[in-house]
Motif scaffolding. Structure first.
Motif, PDB file in Angstrom:
ATOM      1  N   VAL A 120       0.839  -1.209   0.000  1.00  0.00           N
ATOM      2  CA  VAL A 120       0.000   0.000   0.000  1.00  0.00           C
ATOM      3  C   VAL A 120       0.870   1.253   0.000  1.00  0.00           C
ATOM      4  O   VAL A 120       0.572   2.224  -0.706  1.00  0.00           O
ATOM      5  CB  VAL A 120      -0.966  -0.020   1.213  1.00  0.00           C
ATOM      6  CG1 VAL A 120      -1.646   1.313   1.394  1.00  0.00           C
ATOM      7  CG2 VAL A 120      -1.995  -1.113   1.048  1.00  0.00           C
ATOM      8  N   ASN A 121       1.957   1.241   0.766  1.00  0.00           N
ATOM      9  CA  ASN A 121       2.833   2.414   0.788  1.00  0.00           C
ATOM     10  C   ASN A 121       3.541   2.618  -0.547  1.00  0.00           C
ATOM     11  O   ASN A 121       3.731   3.758  -0.975  1.00  0.00           O
ATOM     12  CB  ASN A 121       3.845   2.302   1.933  1.00  0.00           C
ATOM     13  CG  ASN A 121       3.255   2.748   3.249  1.00  0.00           C
ATOM     14  OD1 ASN A 121       2.872   3.892   3.403  1.00  0.00           O
ATOM     15  ND2 ASN A 121       3.145   1.831   4.186  1.00  0.00           N
ATOM     16  N   CYS A 122       3.925   1.531  -1.220  1.00  0.00           N
ATOM     17  CA  CYS A 122       4.508   1.666  -2.564  1.00  0.00           C
ATOM     18  C   CYS A 122       3.469   2.221  -3.540  1.00  0.00           C
ATOM     19  O   CYS A 122       3.783   3.082  -4.373  1.00  0.00           O
ATOM     20  CB  CYS A 122       5.033   0.320  -3.046  1.00  0.00           C
ATOM     21  SG  CYS A 122       6.541  -0.202  -2.218  1.00  0.00           S
ATOM     22  N   GLY A 123       2.234   1.754  -3.434  1.00  0.00           N
ATOM     23  CA  GLY A 123       1.154   2.282  -4.262  1.00  0.00           C
ATOM     24  C   GLY A 123       0.908   3.759  -3.991  1.00  0.00           C
ATOM     25  O   GLY A 123       0.636   4.533  -4.916  1.00  0.00           O
ATOM     26  N   CYS A 124       1.015   4.150  -2.728  1.00  0.00           N
ATOM     27  CA  CYS A 124       0.834   5.564  -2.379  1.00  0.00           C
ATOM     28  C   CYS A 124       1.903   6.440  -3.012  1.00  0.00           C
ATOM     29  O   CYS A 124       1.618   7.560  -3.455  1.00  0.00           O
ATOM     30  CB  CYS A 124       0.872   5.731  -0.857  1.00  0.00           C
ATOM     31  SG  CYS A 124      -0.612   5.173  -0.035  1.00  0.00           S
ATOM     32  N   ILE A 125       3.121   5.941  -3.055  1.00  0.00           N
ATOM     33  CA  ILE A 125       4.201   6.715  -3.682  1.00  0.00           C
ATOM     34  C   ILE A 125       3.909   6.910  -5.174  1.00  0.00           C
ATOM     35  O   ILE A 125       4.077   8.007  -5.720  1.00  0.00           O
ATOM     36  CB  ILE A 125       5.562   6.023  -3.463  1.00  0.00           C
ATOM     37  CG1 ILE A 125       5.945   6.093  -1.978  1.00  0.00           C
ATOM     38  CG2 ILE A 125       6.644   6.652  -4.317  1.00  0.00           C
ATOM     39  CD1 ILE A 125       7.182   5.297  -1.618  1.00  0.00           C
ATOM     40  N   ILE A 126       3.443   5.868  -5.831  1.00  0.00           N
ATOM     41  CA  ILE A 126       3.127   5.952  -7.260  1.00  0.00           C
ATOM     42  C   ILE A 126       1.980   6.934  -7.506  1.00  0.00           C
ATOM     43  O   ILE A 126       2.053   7.803  -8.390  1.00  0.00           O
ATOM     44  CB  ILE A 126       2.800   4.556  -7.818  1.00  0.00           C
ATOM     45  CG1 ILE A 126       4.055   3.681  -7.786  1.00  0.00           C
ATOM     46  CG2 ILE A 126       2.229   4.637  -9.226  1.00  0.00           C
ATOM     47  CD1 ILE A 126       3.798   2.223  -8.036  1.00  0.00           C
ATOM     48  N   VAL A 127       0.911   6.818  -6.715  1.00  0.00           N
ATOM     49  CA  VAL A 127      -0.239   7.719  -6.870  1.00  0.00           C
ATOM     50  C   VAL A 127       0.162   9.163  -6.575  1.00  0.00           C
ATOM     51  O   VAL A 127      -0.253  10.096  -7.276  1.00  0.00           O
ATOM     52  CB  VAL A 127      -1.404   7.260  -5.959  1.00  0.00           C
ATOM     53  CG1 VAL A 127      -2.480   8.308  -5.864  1.00  0.00           C
ATOM     54  CG2 VAL A 127      -1.975   5.950  -6.471  1.00  0.00           C
ATOM     55  N   ALA A 128       0.991   9.363  -5.562  1.00  0.00           N
ATOM     56  CA  ALA A 128       1.430  10.721  -5.224  1.00  0.00           C
ATOM     57  C   ALA A 128       2.308  11.305  -6.332  1.00  0.00           C
ATOM     58  O   ALA A 128       2.236  12.511  -6.617  1.00  0.00           O
ATOM     59  CB  ALA A 128       2.182  10.714  -3.907  1.00  0.00           C
ATOM     60  N   LEU A 135       5.384  15.581   1.675  1.00  0.00           N
ATOM     61  CA  LEU A 135       5.461  14.993   3.011  1.00  0.00           C
ATOM     62  C   LEU A 135       4.952  13.552   3.001  1.00  0.00           C
ATOM     63  O   LEU A 135       5.559  12.662   3.609  1.00  0.00           O
ATOM     64  CB  LEU A 135       4.644  15.828   4.002  1.00  0.00           C
ATOM     65  CG  LEU A 135       4.547  15.276   5.427  1.00  0.00           C
ATOM     66  CD1 LEU A 135       5.919  15.230   6.084  1.00  0.00           C
ATOM     67  CD2 LEU A 135       3.573  16.104   6.248  1.00  0.00           C
ATOM     68  N   GLU A 136       3.861  13.321   2.297  1.00  0.00           N
ATOM     69  CA  GLU A 136       3.300  11.969   2.225  1.00  0.00           C
ATOM     70  C   GLU A 136       4.265  11.002   1.551  1.00  0.00           C
ATOM     71  O   GLU A 136       4.434   9.868   2.008  1.00  0.00           O
ATOM     72  CB  GLU A 136       1.963  11.996   1.482  1.00  0.00           C
ATOM     73  CG  GLU A 136       0.861  12.656   2.270  1.00  0.00           C
ATOM     74  CD  GLU A 136      -0.422  12.838   1.480  1.00  0.00           C
ATOM     75  OE1 GLU A 136      -0.389  12.722   0.241  1.00  0.00           O
ATOM     76  OE2 GLU A 136      -1.466  13.074   2.105  1.00  0.00           O
ATOM     77  N   VAL A 137       4.922  11.428   0.487  1.00  0.00           N
ATOM     78  CA  VAL A 137       5.888  10.572  -0.198  1.00  0.00           C
ATOM     79  C   VAL A 137       7.076  10.282   0.718  1.00  0.00           C
ATOM     80  O   VAL A 137       7.567   9.150   0.776  1.00  0.00           O
ATOM     81  CB  VAL A 137       6.349  11.215  -1.529  1.00  0.00           C
ATOM     82  CG1 VAL A 137       7.567  10.520  -2.094  1.00  0.00           C
ATOM     83  CG2 VAL A 137       5.219  11.187  -2.521  1.00  0.00           C
ATOM     84  N   PHE A 138       7.521  11.283   1.447  1.00  0.00           N
ATOM     85  CA  PHE A 138       8.635  11.077   2.377  1.00  0.00           C
ATOM     86  C   PHE A 138       8.269  10.045   3.448  1.00  0.00           C
ATOM     87  O   PHE A 138       9.048   9.128   3.727  1.00  0.00           O
ATOM     88  CB  PHE A 138       9.030  12.410   3.030  1.00  0.00           C
ATOM     89  CG  PHE A 138      10.076  12.265   4.094  1.00  0.00           C
ATOM     90  CD1 PHE A 138      11.396  12.000   3.753  1.00  0.00           C
ATOM     91  CD2 PHE A 138       9.733  12.372   5.426  1.00  0.00           C
ATOM     92  CE1 PHE A 138      12.363  11.852   4.739  1.00  0.00           C
ATOM     93  CE2 PHE A 138      10.690  12.226   6.420  1.00  0.00           C
ATOM     94  CZ  PHE A 138      12.016  11.972   6.073  1.00  0.00           C
ATOM     95  N   LEU A 139       7.079  10.177   4.029  1.00  0.00           N
ATOM     96  CA  LEU A 139       6.640   9.227   5.059  1.00  0.00           C
ATOM     97  C   LEU A 139       6.536   7.814   4.489  1.00  0.00           C
ATOM     98  O   LEU A 139       6.997   6.842   5.110  1.00  0.00           O
ATOM     99  CB  LEU A 139       5.285   9.655   5.635  1.00  0.00           C
ATOM    100  CG  LEU A 139       5.238  10.948   6.428  1.00  0.00           C
ATOM    101  CD1 LEU A 139       3.805  11.306   6.778  1.00  0.00           C
ATOM    102  CD2 LEU A 139       6.074  10.833   7.680  1.00  0.00           C
ATOM    103  N   SER A 140       5.958   7.684   3.315  1.00  0.00           N
ATOM    104  CA  SER A 140       5.817   6.364   2.704  1.00  0.00           C
ATOM    105  C   SER A 140       7.171   5.773   2.331  1.00  0.00           C
ATOM    106  O   SER A 140       7.380   4.563   2.464  1.00  0.00           O
ATOM    107  CB  SER A 140       4.935   6.434   1.464  1.00  0.00           C
ATOM    108  OG  SER A 140       3.599   6.603   1.841  1.00  0.00           O
TER     109      SER A 140
END
Length: 180
Positions: free
Chosen positions: A120-128, A162-167
């Motif tokens: 999910v975190n890898c997916g979040c990086i892609i979406v971001a 910030l979201e990409v950094f956290l993920s």
């Protein structure tokens, strides 16, 4: 760590000897550990020492912030004004990061979710990343009549950073745990 200091002598032996009229020195008995047992480490012990739940909570907060900005954009702009509003970028990233934060927070109770959280975190990086590209295109062809929307898109871009950094930090920790 809690600590207590108290006398571990067996109390009452002296009083019994004095009552019996004996003047012998009392026998003192002390506690002594016979074996030291190592601490048992639970699953994901090293990962949970790094407190990923804190980063998961931050992901949830930034996800809620993105959702809020998405609702503001949806109510104040028409669909043809920007790609940001057309593709509901803020809603999508907000929901993704809310789910990622929730799964990361559940790791303490359910350690088997570590692989799902990594995905999910890898997916979040892609979406971001895709969202940042859409926002950049919007900012490049921005019209000067909607200045407040420009500021909010820049704010959303910062929140995405910030979201990409956290993920990315969480993905690094999860991959490190997966290898060990």
């Amino acid at each position: 760590m809690a600590c207590a200091s108290f006398d571990m002598d067996i109390q009452g032996a002296e009083e019994e000897l004095l009552r019996a009229g004996r003047r012998e020195p009392p026998i003192l008995q002390y506690y002594q550990a016979t074996a030291v047992e190592p601490d048992v480490k639970g699953p994901l012990h090293d990962l949970l020492q790094k407190q990923p739940a804190v980063l998961g909570s931050m992901q949830m907060v930034t996800g809620l912030l993105s959702l809020g900005m998405g609702f503001v954009f949806a109510t104040t702009q028409t669909m043809d004004q920007s790609l940001f509003t057309l593709f509901r970028v803020s809603h999508l990233t907000g929901i993704f990061f809310l789910i990622a934060g929730l799964i990361t927070n559940l790791l303490f109770k359910y350690p088997e979710l570590v692989h799902a959280s990594l995905r999910v975190n890898c997916g979040c990086i892609i979406v971001a990343f895709i969202a940042a590209c859409l926002i950049s295109v919007d900012l490049a062809k921005w019209k000067s009549e909607h200045e407040q929307h420009l500021m909010m898109e820049v704010l959303e871009l910062c929140v995405l950073g910030l979201e990409v950094f956290l993920s990315a930090v969480l993905c690094f920790w999860f991959l490190k745990e997966k290898r060990s």
